[in-house]
Scaffold this motif. Structure first.
Motif, PDB file in Angstrom:
ATOM      1  N   ALA A  92      -0.056  13.458  -6.934  1.00 45.76           N
ATOM      2  CA  ALA A  92      -0.932  12.442  -7.514  1.00 45.76           C
ATOM      3  C   ALA A  92      -0.099  11.198  -7.802  1.00 45.76           C
ATOM      4  O   ALA A  92       1.049  11.295  -8.233  1.00 45.76           O
ATOM      5  CB  ALA A  92      -1.577  12.944  -8.795  1.00 45.76           C
ATOM      6  N   LEU A  93      -0.687  10.029  -7.574  1.00 39.59           N
ATOM      7  CA  LEU A  93      -0.040   8.758  -7.871  1.00 39.59           C
ATOM      8  C   LEU A  93      -0.655   8.204  -9.142  1.00 39.59           C
ATOM      9  O   LEU A  93      -1.860   7.991  -9.216  1.00 39.59           O
ATOM     10  CB  LEU A  93      -0.239   7.770  -6.715  1.00 39.59           C
ATOM     11  CG  LEU A  93       0.226   6.337  -6.943  1.00 39.59           C
ATOM     12  CD1 LEU A  93       1.739   6.285  -7.081  1.00 39.59           C
ATOM     13  CD2 LEU A  93      -0.229   5.443  -5.801  1.00 39.59           C
ATOM     14  N   ILE A  94       0.174   7.997 -10.161  1.00 40.67           N
ATOM     15  CA  ILE A  94      -0.286   7.429 -11.424  1.00 40.67           C
ATOM     16  C   ILE A  94       0.200   5.993 -11.471  1.00 40.67           C
ATOM     17  O   ILE A  94       1.407   5.741 -11.392  1.00 40.67           O
ATOM     18  CB  ILE A  94       0.249   8.233 -12.623  1.00 40.67           C
ATOM     19  CG1 ILE A  94      -0.192   9.689 -12.512  1.00 40.67           C
ATOM     20  CG2 ILE A  94      -0.204   7.617 -13.930  1.00 40.67           C
ATOM     21  CD1 ILE A  94       0.438  10.602 -13.521  1.00 40.67           C
ATOM     22  N   VAL A  95      -0.750   5.061 -11.583  1.00 34.76           N
ATOM     23  CA  VAL A  95      -0.428   3.635 -11.587  1.00 34.76           C
ATOM     24  C   VAL A  95      -0.731   3.083 -12.967  1.00 34.76           C
ATOM     25  O   VAL A  95      -1.874   3.111 -13.423  1.00 34.76           O
ATOM     26  CB  VAL A  95      -1.238   2.877 -10.510  1.00 34.76           C
ATOM     27  CG1 VAL A  95      -0.900   1.399 -10.557  1.00 34.76           C
ATOM     28  CG2 VAL A  95      -0.964   3.446  -9.132  1.00 34.76           C
ATOM     29  N   LYS A 126       4.534   2.675 -10.885  1.00 38.15           N
ATOM     30  CA  LYS A 126       3.997   3.848 -10.203  1.00 38.15           C
ATOM     31  C   LYS A 126       4.858   5.067 -10.494  1.00 38.15           C
ATOM     32  O   LYS A 126       6.078   4.967 -10.650  1.00 38.15           O
ATOM     33  CB  LYS A 126       3.902   3.609  -8.705  1.00 38.15           C
ATOM     34  CG  LYS A 126       5.246   3.505  -8.043  1.00 38.15           C
ATOM     35  CD  LYS A 126       5.129   3.399  -6.545  1.00 38.15           C
ATOM     36  CE  LYS A 126       6.504   3.468  -5.992  1.00 38.15           C
ATOM     37  NZ  LYS A 126       7.033   2.643  -5.137  1.00 38.15           N
ATOM     38  N   GLU A 127       4.188   6.230 -10.603  1.00 41.20           N
ATOM     39  CA  GLU A 127       4.877   7.504 -10.784  1.00 41.20           C
ATOM     40  C   GLU A 127       4.161   8.547  -9.932  1.00 41.20           C
ATOM     41  O   GLU A 127       2.932   8.550  -9.853  1.00 41.20           O
ATOM     42  CB  GLU A 127       4.853   7.937 -12.247  1.00 41.20           C
ATOM     43  CG  GLU A 127       5.629   7.040 -13.174  1.00 41.20           C
ATOM     44  CD  GLU A 127       5.550   7.509 -14.605  1.00 41.20           C
ATOM     45  OE1 GLU A 127       6.601   7.842 -15.172  1.00 41.20           O
ATOM     46  OE2 GLU A 127       4.429   7.544 -15.154  1.00 41.20           O
ATOM     47  N   PHE A 128       4.935   9.418  -9.317  1.00 42.67           N
ATOM     48  CA  PHE A 128       4.376  10.505  -8.525  1.00 42.67           C
ATOM     49  C   PHE A 128       4.481  11.798  -9.325  1.00 42.67           C
ATOM     50  O   PHE A 128       5.516  12.079  -9.926  1.00 42.67           O
ATOM     51  CB  PHE A 128       5.129  10.668  -7.202  1.00 42.67           C
ATOM     52  CG  PHE A 128       4.883   9.557  -6.225  1.00 42.67           C
ATOM     53  CD1 PHE A 128       3.720   9.527  -5.478  1.00 42.67           C
ATOM     54  CD2 PHE A 128       5.796   8.544  -6.059  1.00 42.67           C
ATOM     55  CE1 PHE A 128       3.492   8.516  -4.584  1.00 42.67           C
ATOM     56  CE2 PHE A 128       5.580   7.523  -5.171  1.00 42.67           C
ATOM     57  CZ  PHE A 128       4.417   7.500  -4.418  1.00 42.67           C
ATOM     58  N   TYR A 159       0.849  -1.191   0.000  1.00 43.40           N
ATOM     59  CA  TYR A 159       0.000   0.000   0.000  1.00 43.40           C
ATOM     60  C   TYR A 159       0.882   1.239   0.000  1.00 43.40           C
ATOM     61  O   TYR A 159       1.749   1.410   0.855  1.00 43.40           O
ATOM     62  CB  TYR A 159      -0.930   0.014   1.217  1.00 43.40           C
ATOM     63  CG  TYR A 159      -1.937   1.136   1.165  1.00 43.40           C
ATOM     64  CD1 TYR A 159      -3.058   1.029   0.356  1.00 43.40           C
ATOM     65  CD2 TYR A 159      -1.766   2.303   1.895  1.00 43.40           C
ATOM     66  CE1 TYR A 159      -3.983   2.046   0.284  1.00 43.40           C
ATOM     67  CE2 TYR A 159      -2.693   3.329   1.827  1.00 43.40           C
ATOM     68  CZ  TYR A 159      -3.792   3.190   1.021  1.00 43.40           C
ATOM     69  OH  TYR A 159      -4.706   4.207   0.948  1.00 43.40           O
ATOM     70  N   ILE A 160       0.687   2.098  -0.979  1.00 49.22           N
ATOM     71  CA  ILE A 160       1.463   3.337  -1.116  1.00 49.22           C
ATOM     72  C   ILE A 160       0.566   4.510  -0.743  1.00 49.22           C
ATOM     73  O   ILE A 160      -0.488   4.711  -1.338  1.00 49.22           O
ATOM     74  CB  ILE A 160       1.951   3.525  -2.575  1.00 49.22           C
ATOM     75  CG1 ILE A 160       2.727   2.309  -3.053  1.00 49.22           C
ATOM     76  CG2 ILE A 160       2.764   4.798  -2.711  1.00 49.22           C
ATOM     77  CD1 ILE A 160       4.054   2.111  -2.405  1.00 49.22           C
ATOM     78  N   LYS A 161       0.984   5.288   0.260  1.00 51.14           N
ATOM     79  CA  LYS A 161       0.256   6.500   0.633  1.00 51.14           C
ATOM     80  C   LYS A 161       0.784   7.661  -0.204  1.00 51.14           C
ATOM     81  O   LYS A 161       1.976   7.753  -0.473  1.00 51.14           O
ATOM     82  CB  LYS A 161       0.441   6.802   2.117  1.00 51.14           C
ATOM     83  CG  LYS A 161      -0.272   5.826   3.024  1.00 51.14           C
ATOM     84  CD  LYS A 161      -0.047   6.192   4.459  1.00 51.14           C
ATOM     85  CE  LYS A 161      -1.311   6.829   4.957  1.00 51.14           C
ATOM     86  NZ  LYS A 161      -1.251   7.192   6.367  1.00 51.14           N
ATOM     87  N   VAL A 162      -0.117   8.537  -0.584  1.00 46.03           N
ATOM     88  CA  VAL A 162       0.242   9.667  -1.438  1.00 46.03           C
ATOM     89  C   VAL A 162       0.292  10.928  -0.584  1.00 46.03           C
ATOM     90  O   VAL A 162      -0.678  11.255   0.096  1.00 46.03           O
ATOM     91  CB  VAL A 162      -0.786   9.832  -2.582  1.00 46.03           C
ATOM     92  CG1 VAL A 162      -0.416  10.997  -3.463  1.00 46.03           C
ATOM     93  CG2 VAL A 162      -0.880   8.559  -3.390  1.00 46.03           C
ATOM     94  N   GLY A 217      -4.094   7.112  -1.821  1.00 46.24           N
ATOM     95  CA  GLY A 217      -3.251   5.932  -1.695  1.00 46.24           C
ATOM     96  C   GLY A 217      -3.806   4.805  -2.540  1.00 46.24           C
ATOM     97  O   GLY A 217      -4.959   4.844  -2.965  1.00 46.24           O
ATOM     98  N   ALA A 218      -2.982   3.785  -2.776  1.00 50.17           N
ATOM     99  CA  ALA A 218      -3.420   2.656  -3.600  1.00 50.17           C
ATOM    100  C   ALA A 218      -2.516   1.464  -3.349  1.00 50.17           C
ATOM    101  O   ALA A 218      -1.386   1.602  -2.889  1.00 50.17           O
ATOM    102  CB  ALA A 218      -3.385   3.028  -5.075  1.00 50.17           C
ATOM    103  N   LEU A 219      -3.050   0.283  -3.676  1.00 54.27           N
ATOM    104  CA  LEU A 219      -2.247  -0.933  -3.656  1.00 54.27           C
ATOM    105  C   LEU A 219      -1.473  -1.018  -4.963  1.00 54.27           C
ATOM    106  O   LEU A 219      -2.058  -0.958  -6.039  1.00 54.27           O
ATOM    107  CB  LEU A 219      -3.136  -2.167  -3.528  1.00 54.27           C
ATOM    108  CG  LEU A 219      -3.636  -2.501  -2.130  1.00 54.27           C
ATOM    109  CD1 LEU A 219      -4.607  -3.658  -2.190  1.00 54.27           C
ATOM    110  CD2 LEU A 219      -2.483  -2.837  -1.221  1.00 54.27           C
TER     111      LEU A 219
END
Length: 131
Positions: free
Chosen positions: A40-43, A66-68, A32-35, A56-58
């Motif tokens: 913004a988190l681009i998956v 993933k890219e921030f 799990y990645i918290k933002v 956040g997202a798995l």
């Protein structure tokens, strides 16, 4: 005194279930990645369009990328003075300083549009935006 066979089986099953639940919690915590705020988190997953997350997202490391991207306010300042000053219609030279405040709207469409047009790294870098 002998322990009944059913009690041993029940304790074994309970132990396996307990270990499985602890394992699931450990996997969730690991992936799990918290933002952070203003990011913004681009998956990029296996679907045709990337997913954008703001809280956040798995993210599974081998399958997903993933890219921030910073979506917070960036100040762009244009300073034209002296030889680089603007020449008006009446041939007078004007020294000006203008500040632009730029940010990406917090919607999935806008974040993806900026990421596709100029890239995540360039959108997050103030020097690249100034260029």
């Amino acid at each position: 005194m002998e322990i009944p066979h059913t009690l041993i089986m029940a304790l074994t099953v309970a132990g396996v279930v307990f270990i499985a639940i602890i394992g699931l919690f450990a996997l969730f915590k690991a992936f799990y990645i918290k933002v952070p705020q203003g990011t913004a988190l681009i998956v990029n997953d296996l679907s045709s369009t990337p997913k954008v997350h703001f809280t956040g997202a798995l993210v599974y490391p081998v399958i997903y990328k993933k890219e921030f991207m910073k979506i917070s306010l960036i100040t762009l300042e244009v300073d034209r003075r002296g030889k680089d000053g603007l020449i008006c219609r009446d041939n007078m030279r004007a020294d000006i300083t203008v500040a632009f405040y730029l940010r990406v709207n917090e919607t999935q469409e806008d974040v993806l549009k900026v990421a596709k047009s100029i890239g995540v790294d360039r959108a997050s870098d103030k020097a690249a935006v100034n260029e």
